[in-house]
Structures are given as C-alpha cells and as structure tokens.
Design a protein around this motif. Structure first.
Motif, PDB file in Angstrom:
ATOM      1  N   LYS A 308      43.521 -97.918  13.601  1.00 49.90           N
ATOM      2  CA  LYS A 308      44.492 -97.317  15.021  1.00 49.90           C
ATOM      3  C   LYS A 308      45.851 -98.606  14.432  1.00 49.90           C
ATOM      4  CE  LYS A 308      43.199 -99.213  19.758  1.00 49.90           C
ATOM      5  NZ  LYS A 308      42.898 -97.875  20.693  1.00 49.90           N
ATOM      6  N   ARG A 334      45.971 -93.629  12.963  1.00 54.55           N
ATOM      7  CA  ARG A 334      47.469 -93.258  13.617  1.00 54.55           C
ATOM      8  C   ARG A 334      48.148 -94.706  13.848  1.00 54.55           C
ATOM      9  NH1 ARG A 334      47.958 -90.440  18.825  1.00 54.55           N
ATOM     10  NH2 ARG A 334      49.799 -91.586  20.950  1.00 54.55           N
ATOM     11  N   ASP A 336      51.188 -95.709  15.859  1.00 55.46           N
ATOM     12  CA  ASP A 336      52.237 -95.635  16.926  1.00 55.46           C
ATOM     13  C   ASP A 336      53.664 -97.029  16.537  1.00 55.46           C
ATOM     14  OD1 ASP A 336      50.426 -93.772  17.608  1.00 55.46           O
ATOM     15  OD2 ASP A 336      49.947 -95.259  19.240  1.00 55.46           O
ATOM     16  N   ASN A 367      54.000 -92.312  15.017  1.00 56.31           N
ATOM     17  CA  ASN A 367      54.785 -91.903  16.294  1.00 56.31           C
ATOM     18  C   ASN A 367      55.547 -92.491  16.413  1.00 56.31           C
ATOM     19  OD1 ASN A 367      52.615 -89.325  16.531  1.00 56.31           O
ATOM     20  ND2 ASN A 367      51.426 -91.200  16.821  1.00 56.31           N
TER      21      ASN A 367
END
Length: 474
Positions: A308, A334, A336, A367
């Motif tokens: 991440k 991921r 963010d 995101n």
C-alpha cells in the motif's frame, strides 16, 4: 517620437520579464544518471535499531508548545530555516524565544526566504532586534532584485529548527497564528504536520542530525544567502532595542502562563518512537530549474511498494510522465490519496491545476479522499507499506519538484508509521471519496459535503483552464 520610444522600451522590459521570469522555466529537467547510480532506495532501510527516535507533531497547539520547549531548552546552538513567518502574535512569541535564547549565550543562525518574509517584515523592528544581537546571524535566501526576475521562482520553501545538533523539528508548517492556533485566535486554522527527531546517542554516526546540519550549513554559507541587512541605521538600532524589550516582556508573560513548557523535563526518549533509520532527502540548491531529486525518490519508493501507498499533499499537480510513474500501478498495490476539497482549499491556482488530473487519478484505480472538515490541510506526508514514512515540505507539484528548495525526512520505522496512520485517519474520517466524473461516493460513514460558494467555484474553473498553460509554475 518620444512616446513611441517609451512604448518600445516598456514592451522590451515586459518581454524581458516574461522570458526570464516565466518562460525560462518551461522546459523539462530530468534527474542525472550520476544521481540515480549514486542513490538507491535500499539506503532508506536498516534491520537494526538506530540512534534516532521520532515523534509526529500534528496539532497546532502541539506544534507551538513543542517549539517553545525545544528553543527554551537549547544550550549551545540553534539553526532555523523558514519559508514564511507571519507578522502576528505567534511570531512575536517565536522571535522573543530566540532573543531569550541568545541572551543565554546560545549561538543562533536564521535563514529566511528572501521574498515572503522580506515583504511581511519590511521596516519591522522585530527583525532589527534579531540583527542587532551579537549572538544572532540573520540571512535571507535569494533576495529579490528588480532586473533579475528569475529569482522570483528560486525560493527557500523548507521549515525546520535544529537544536544543539540533538533535536530537529522539520515539516511543512510555517510560523504564525494560523499554524499555531493560539488562545483567543478566531481566524482560519491551517492544519499541518512536523516530525520531531531526537538523537538519543550523540556518539553514533548513524543519526540524521549531521545530515540536516550539513545541509543547513551549505545553504546558510552558500552564494544565494545574503545578510538580512548589511548595516543598521541609528534609528533602526534604537527601534530594535525598544522592540527587544517589548518581546522579552511578552516572553515573560508566556513563561508565567506556560511555565512547564519552558522546563527541560520532557523525556524525549520516552515519548518518541523507535526508528531503524532516518534519512534526509532534498532538492539541489541552484537557480533556474532543478533536477527533481525528491520527486525521483518518492516515485522510486512508490514503485517498490509491496502492499500500500499513502500520499497526502494540499494539492496534486502532475505532468503526464509523473502521472504515469506514480499511478501506473503495475504491482496492484492500494494507493490512497488525501488532499483538500474545492471547499477547503485556500490555493486556487494550484488546486485548479489539480482538477485537471483528478479524473485521471481516479481512473488509475487510486482512491482520492478530499477533505471536507473545518479549515484546510497543508501537510505533506507519504507512507510506503507499514515501515516507511516521509514528512517534510515537499508538495506533489512542479514548484516543489523543480523550483524550490525542499526537505523531507524518510523514516524507516513500523512504530512511527503506525502512529502516523492513526493521525492521518482522523482527516480521512472527515473526507469523501471521489468517484467517476468528480462525483463523491456515498457510504454509511460519509460525512456531509462542505459546500462551495459560487464565486469560488467559478474561480476554480477559470484557474483550471489557465493552469494548463502555466502548470510548470504551480
């Protein structure tokens, strides 16, 4: 004939400023192969516990009180570098603390940006009080000269304090009421973030403190740093002396009110996190366009992420290449992103540039969380997996990448990373996720959308259009 000549002269001057103040920066600059071959991401990691311990300093009150304690308990040397110090009560307290330390015999060096601070403190007696003290040296970085317009974009954007080569406070927070949030302050707060690093073993050669000190020395003694004033007139000396007395009286009041923060009873070893290694990264110090050293390091760390990535910047303005490098998620990690919303941002030009990339970032699979809580966020933070954290002054935009001096600390520590995520989550909880076509996704945890005024909305739409042409200056 004379009027015609004057028009031509004015046109030539305008063209000169346009070329050497703006257009000269509109070209690409890459990191040299020498830099790439010399530095690699492996140097940020260590399997052993290092001498440096770290503490996330997030709230305005903690930022103020931490600085008060560190400066009040400095014994020998204090080095200070700041992009902007406001002309307000918090700055009065800050300067008073510096003068108080100098009276104790502390040798102090201050490096301020030659444009932002000079404008705010032109003919101000507080600066004269500092310059007139025998234990204080004050310099300004790249002061402006009217026929050298390229200097406008060669700015010192970093913010840090080094105390006794034992403690450094480094981050994105400037000095002023909106960053410190003093009692009875009813203006807009700017949320920001610093990291305090404490060297628990001065005999160790592995601390980041010598790196930061050397970097400060290079800048302070470099060709772009000049004495804040070459000499003081008799009136300026008198004004400075009177101001010195006023500032010390103010500090005496603060000492009575916040006495415990002036005491040297904070056990930094006890309240800081253990780290394996902390490394300073910075941009090169030169005029005109710089090699994007920090941007390169950030991209390399993201490329090597396993699980991440977290990115926080007040606004995000990316060229197509950086967009591809950062958000071309080949490892399926991921990603963010936390940034301001249209309602919370105070920087319309830079945010207008971000709006041109928002949909592309969403389509990449990342995101985006846009902040809808009170006030605005100015923090710059990056996290890679569970063990690397970056905190400093670097915005994810062309100005931080290519034009300004910037500093970031790369911290290898699972404990610090965990603490930082707890802090970041407080802002994430007040943010909305951006979906397709700029629409916010709705969930049970969604907070109320902060509404934006019509005038600001129109201004952002306008700035997003012109940002395409002047993106290299944002």
């Amino acid at each position: 004939m004379i009027k015609h000549s004057i028009k031509w002269i004015l046109l030539m001057i305008l063209c000169y400023f346009l070329v050497f103040g703006v257009l000269i920066f509109d070209f690409s600059k890459e990191v040299s192969e020498e830099y790439k071959n010399t530095y690699n991401v492996e140097r940020f990691y260590s399997n052993n516990v290092g001498p440096d311990r770290a503490l996330v300093v997030d709230s305005p009150k903690d930022a103020a009180l931490t600085r008060i304690n560190v400066i009040a308990n400095t014994n020998e040397t204090l080095d200070i570098a700041y992009y902007a110090i406001e002309n307000d009560g918090s700055t009065e307290a800050f300067i008073g603390l510096i003068l108080d330390a100098a009276d104790r015999g502390v040798h102090i060096r201050i490096l301020l940006d030659g444009m932002t601070t000079t404008i705010k403190y032109k003919n101000d007696a507080s600066i004269y009080a500092l310059c007139n003290h025998p234990n204080i040296e004050v310099k300004k970085y790249e002061p402006l000269k009217i026929f050298m317009p390229w200097r406008i974009n060669n700015r010192l954007h970093e913010k840090y304090i080094i105390s006794d080569n034992e403690i450094v406070i480094l981050g994105g927070r400037n000095i002023g009421d909106r960053f410190w949030g003093p009692e009875n302050y009813d203006g807009e707060i700017t949320y920001d973030r610093d990291v305090l690093v404490y060297n628990s073993d001065k005999t160790s050669k592995d601390s980041v403190l010598p790196q930061v000190s050397q970097y400060f020395n290079d800048n302070f003694n470099g060709n772009y740093s000049k004495p804040y004033v070459k000499w003081l007139s008799k009136k300026q000396v008198n004004d400075g002396q009177h101001r010195n007395i006023e500032l010390k009286e103010n500090i005496a009041f603060i000492k009575r009110k916040y006495g415990k923060y002036f005491e040297s009873n904070i056990n930094w070893k006890e309240i800081t996190c253990e780290t394996n290694k902390i490394t300073l990264i910075h941009n090169p110090v030169n005029r005109f366009k710089k090699e994007p050293w920090i941007l390169y390091e950030v991209k390399e760390l993201i490329k090597n992420a396993k699980n991440k990535v977290f990115i926080q910047s007040p606004y995000i303005v990316l060229g197509d290449k950086s967009m591809q490098d950062i958000f071309n998620n080949k490892n399926n990690v991921r990603i963010d992103v936390l940034t301001n919303s249209e309602a919370s941002t105070p920087n319309l030009p830079a945010y207008g540039g971000y709006l041109n990339y928002r949909d592309k970032i969403v389509k990449s699979g990342a995101n985006i969380y846009e902040y809808h809580g009170e006030y605005s966020i100015h923090a710059k933070t990056y996290m890679i997996d569970d063990d690397i954290s970056l905190i400093g002054s670097f915005n994810l935009d062309p100005r931080s990448a290519y034009l300004s001096t910037e500093t970031m600390l790369v911290i290898n520590s699972k404990e610090l990373n965990n603490e930082l995520r707890k802090v970041v989550n407080k802002y994430m909880d007040k943010s909305l996720i951006v979906g397709k076509k700029g629409k916010y996704e709705v969930s049970q945890k969604s907070i109320d959308k902060r509404e934006i005024g019509k005038l600001k909305k129109v201004a952002l739409e306008f700035t997003s259009l012109y940002a395409k042409f002047f993106e290299f200056l944002l």
